[in-house]
Design an enzyme around this catalytic site. Structure first.
Site, PDB file in Angstrom:
ATOM      1  CB  CYS A 114      -4.839   6.970   1.234  1.00  0.00           C
ATOM      2  SG  CYS A 114      -3.936   6.725  -0.244  1.00  0.00           S
ATOM      3  CG  HIS A 251      -7.754   3.752   1.914  1.00  0.00           C
ATOM      4  ND1 HIS A 251      -8.159   4.255   0.815  1.00  0.00           N
ATOM      5  CD2 HIS A 251      -6.359   3.703   1.771  1.00  0.00           C
ATOM      6  CE1 HIS A 251      -7.167   4.515   0.044  1.00  0.00           C
ATOM      7  NE2 HIS A 251      -6.052   4.111   0.621  1.00  0.00           N
ATOM      8  CG  ASN A 281      -5.119   3.534  -3.134  1.00  0.00           C
ATOM      9  OD1 ASN A 281      -5.878   4.695  -2.849  1.00  0.00           O
ATOM     10  ND2 ASN A 281      -4.047   3.308  -2.534  1.00  0.00           N
TER      11      ASN A 281
HETATM   12  O1  UT7 Z   1      -3.177   3.992  -0.090  1.00  0.00           O
HETATM   13  C1  UT7 Z   1      -1.914   3.983   0.507  1.00  0.00           C
HETATM   14  C2  UT7 Z   1      -1.438   3.212   1.464  1.00  0.00           C
HETATM   15  N1  UT7 Z   1      -0.847   1.986   0.546  1.00  0.00           N
HETATM   16  C3  UT7 Z   1      -0.941   0.957   0.693  1.00  0.00           C
HETATM   17  O2  UT7 Z   1      -1.696   0.444   1.590  1.00  0.00           O
HETATM   18  C4  UT7 Z   1      -0.148  -0.151  -0.657  1.00  0.00           C
HETATM   19  C5  UT7 Z   1       0.587  -0.797   0.655  1.00  0.00           C
HETATM   20  N2  UT7 Z   1       1.226  -2.037  -0.166  1.00  0.00           N
HETATM   21  C6  UT7 Z   1       0.763  -2.988  -0.998  1.00  0.00           C
HETATM   22  O3  UT7 Z   1      -0.261  -2.976  -1.249  1.00  0.00           O
HETATM   23  C7  UT7 Z   1       1.839  -3.921  -1.503  1.00  0.00           C
HETATM   24  O4  UT7 Z   1       3.139  -4.112  -0.969  1.00  0.00           O
HETATM   25  C8  UT7 Z   1       2.010  -3.871  -2.941  1.00  0.00           C
HETATM   26  C9  UT7 Z   1       0.774  -4.293  -3.774  1.00  0.00           C
HETATM   27  C10 UT7 Z   1       2.434  -2.460  -3.631  1.00  0.00           C
HETATM   28  C11 UT7 Z   1       3.084  -5.226  -3.521  1.00  0.00           C
HETATM   29  O5  UT7 Z   1       2.886  -6.042  -2.980  1.00  0.00           O
HETATM   30  P1  UT7 Z   1       3.932  -7.014  -2.269  1.00  0.00           P
HETATM   31  O6  UT7 Z   1       3.290  -8.426  -2.002  1.00  0.00           O
HETATM   32  O7  UT7 Z   1       4.373  -6.245  -1.277  1.00  0.00           O
HETATM   33  O8  UT7 Z   1       4.973  -7.293  -3.569  1.00  0.00           O
HETATM   34  P2  UT7 Z   1       6.470  -6.984  -3.678  1.00  0.00           P
HETATM   35  O9  UT7 Z   1       6.820  -5.320  -3.749  1.00  0.00           O
HETATM   36  O10 UT7 Z   1       7.246  -7.702  -2.474  1.00  0.00           O
HETATM   37  O11 UT7 Z   1       6.987  -7.416  -4.898  1.00  0.00           O
HETATM   38  C12 UT7 Z   1       6.987  -8.806  -5.432  1.00  0.00           C
HETATM   39  C13 UT7 Z   1       7.481  -9.119  -6.541  1.00  0.00           C
HETATM   40  C14 UT7 Z   1       8.588  -8.465  -7.150  1.00  0.00           C
HETATM   41  O12 UT7 Z   1       9.776  -9.297  -7.714  1.00  0.00           O
HETATM   42  P3  UT7 Z   1      10.750 -10.061  -7.378  1.00  0.00           P
HETATM   43  O13 UT7 Z   1      11.842  -9.065  -6.667  1.00  0.00           O
HETATM   44  O14 UT7 Z   1      10.101 -10.979  -6.084  1.00  0.00           O
HETATM   45  O15 UT7 Z   1      11.302 -10.773  -8.194  1.00  0.00           O
HETATM   46  C15 UT7 Z   1       8.418  -7.145  -7.907  1.00  0.00           C
HETATM   47  O16 UT7 Z   1       9.264  -6.784  -8.811  1.00  0.00           O
HETATM   48  O17 UT7 Z   1       6.535  -8.597  -7.578  1.00  0.00           O
HETATM   49  C16 UT7 Z   1       7.259  -7.670  -8.491  1.00  0.00           C
HETATM   50  N3  UT7 Z   1       6.222  -6.696  -9.127  1.00  0.00           N
HETATM   51  C17 UT7 Z   1       5.426  -6.924 -10.148  1.00  0.00           C
HETATM   52  N4  UT7 Z   1       5.145  -8.139 -10.896  1.00  0.00           N
HETATM   53  C18 UT7 Z   1       4.109  -7.645 -11.943  1.00  0.00           C
HETATM   54  C19 UT7 Z   1       5.909  -5.477  -8.760  1.00  0.00           C
HETATM   55  N5  UT7 Z   1       4.848  -4.803  -9.233  1.00  0.00           N
HETATM   56  C20 UT7 Z   1       4.742  -5.730 -10.021  1.00  0.00           C
HETATM   57  C21 UT7 Z   1       3.653  -5.754 -11.197  1.00  0.00           C
HETATM   58  N6  UT7 Z   1       3.443  -6.730 -11.981  1.00  0.00           N
HETATM   59  N7  UT7 Z   1       2.886  -4.539 -11.330  1.00  0.00           N
END
Ligand code: UT7
Length: 324
Positions: A114, A251, A281
């Site tokens: 990225c 980005h 993204n």
């Molecule tokens: O471009 C390269 C660099 N990349 C980035 O900068 C991305 C960096 N990371 C992020 O943007 C975020 O961490 C994400 C958008 C990927 C995820 O957000 P988060 O607030 O960190 O969520 P999480 O991974 O902690 O997930 C929270 C909950 C989980 O459920 P439980 O364990 O709390 O019950 C996941 O299973 O959300 C659940 N979950 C989803 N639910 C619905 C994960 N993906 C999804 C989904 N739809 N697509």
């Protein structure tokens, strides 16, 4: 006299096929509410099966050449930031070289995921300032959809395809002239963090392209910290203050990361170019896509000071400060 790297024009291209969050939710266990709340993304574009990264890159490059008013034959350097090349080799850049009718100079790809566009820009800026090129195309182009794991809802909702390009030209100016063109670029990597964001295949390992794998929460934390540090580094290197900036062109990975960087820079959100809602993204393509959006909608004007920043797999991160 000295040489500066002048931003002469820009262009971008998005594939026709758009997919909304609601459409995605029909095949993945997710919701529009979750995606919007966690990322800000509402839709993304996906390339057609017969549309390759070089096709997207070429359309963006042609638009940038037209915007800059320069002929493809006059280009003597092409650097493409991409993680999703058409073939293992040769580089996407050499196809662009052939198609735009450029017969001299060098064309190659850089791989910084990225952050690829910032890394490509850094290479181009250095080569221009050391007299190795006069008219360069710097491109970010991706078909990330090809490496999405549709079984992994934590990543498959985040990405889209697209391409963006800038023409950068050498210009001889008086030694006393300061603050024009590319002011500085700052690039960093930390290979210790490789396992946080990687693709599970490769030529030398599986002989397949593999799938994108990310520890989202961890990457998020590093993004917030590293981007805050690198934008500070860019301002300090040029003796500039937050208030000198006209635009942040970040980005477009996640609205929450963008908001955090804007807050660090004390920039109101109406001074931040945002395309994450429509593009998702697009990896190395996201900054030039956002820049082109800002320029073509009349937000970014000639003379404006813009700060670009990105972070990606590697981990890699970087920033570029430039006057449009
Ligand atoms: O471009 C390269 C660099 N990349 C980035 O900068 C991305 C960096 N990371 C992020 O943007 C975020 O961490 C994400 C958008 C990927 C995820 O957000 P988060 O607030 O960190 O969520 P999480 O991974 O902690 O997930 C929270 C909950 C989980 O459920 P439980 O364990 O709390 O019950 C996941 O299973 O959300 C659940 N979950 C989803 N639910 C619905 C994960 N993906 C999804 C989904 N739809 N697509």
């Amino acid at each position: 006299m000295k040489i500066i790297s002048k931003l002469a024009g820009c262009g971008s291209y998005l594939p026709q096929n758009t997919v909304t969050n609601d459409e995605l939710a029909k095949k993945v266990d997710t919701t529009d509410e979750w995606i919007v709340a966690r990322t800000g993304i509402s839709q993304r574009h996906f390339a057609a099966d017969d549309e390759y990264t070089s096709d997207l890159a070429l359309k963006a490059a042609e638009r940038a050449l037209e915007h800059a008013g320069i002929d493809g034959a006059d280009i003597d350097l092409i650097v493409v930031g991409t993680t999703t090349p058409d073939r293992t080799f040769p580089a996407v850049a050499v196809r662009i070289q052939k198609e735009i009718g450029c017969r001299t100079g060098a064309a190659f790809d850089v791989q910084a995921v990225c952050s690829g566009f910032i890394f490509a820009m850094s290479v181009v800026d250095s080569m221009i300032k050391t007299g190795q090129a006069k008219n360069a195309l710097v491109i970010g182009a991706e078909t990330i959809s090809r490496i999405i794991d549709w079984e992994d809802r934590t990543t498959c909702v985040l990405f889209g395809d697209g391409a963006g390009a800038i023409v950068i030209q050498a210009e001889e100016v008086d030694d006393q002239m300061e603050g024009e063109g590319v002011l500085s670029t700052h690039i960093h990597s930390d290979g210790k963090l490789e396992e946080l964001l990687y693709c599970s295949g490769g030529v030398s390992t599986t002989q397949t392209s593999g799938y994108l794998t990310m520890a989202g929460k961890e990457v998020f934390k590093h993004a917030v910290t590293n981007l805050a540090a690198v934008v500070g580094e860019a301002l300090e290197a040029n003796n500039l203050q937050d208030s000198d900036l006209d635009w942040l062109v970040p980005h477009q990975a996640n609205m929450r990361i963008i908001t955090s960087t804007a807050k660090k820079l004390k920039m109101p959100m109406d001074k931040v170019i945002l395309t994450v809602q429509q593009h998702a993204n697009t990896s190395a393509a996201s900054i030039p896509l956002a820049l082109d959006h800002g320029v073509k909608t009349g937000l970014i004007k000639r003379g404006d000071l813009i700060l670009m920043e990105a972070m990606g797999g590697g981990l890699t991160w970087g920033a570029a400060l430039a006057r449009w």
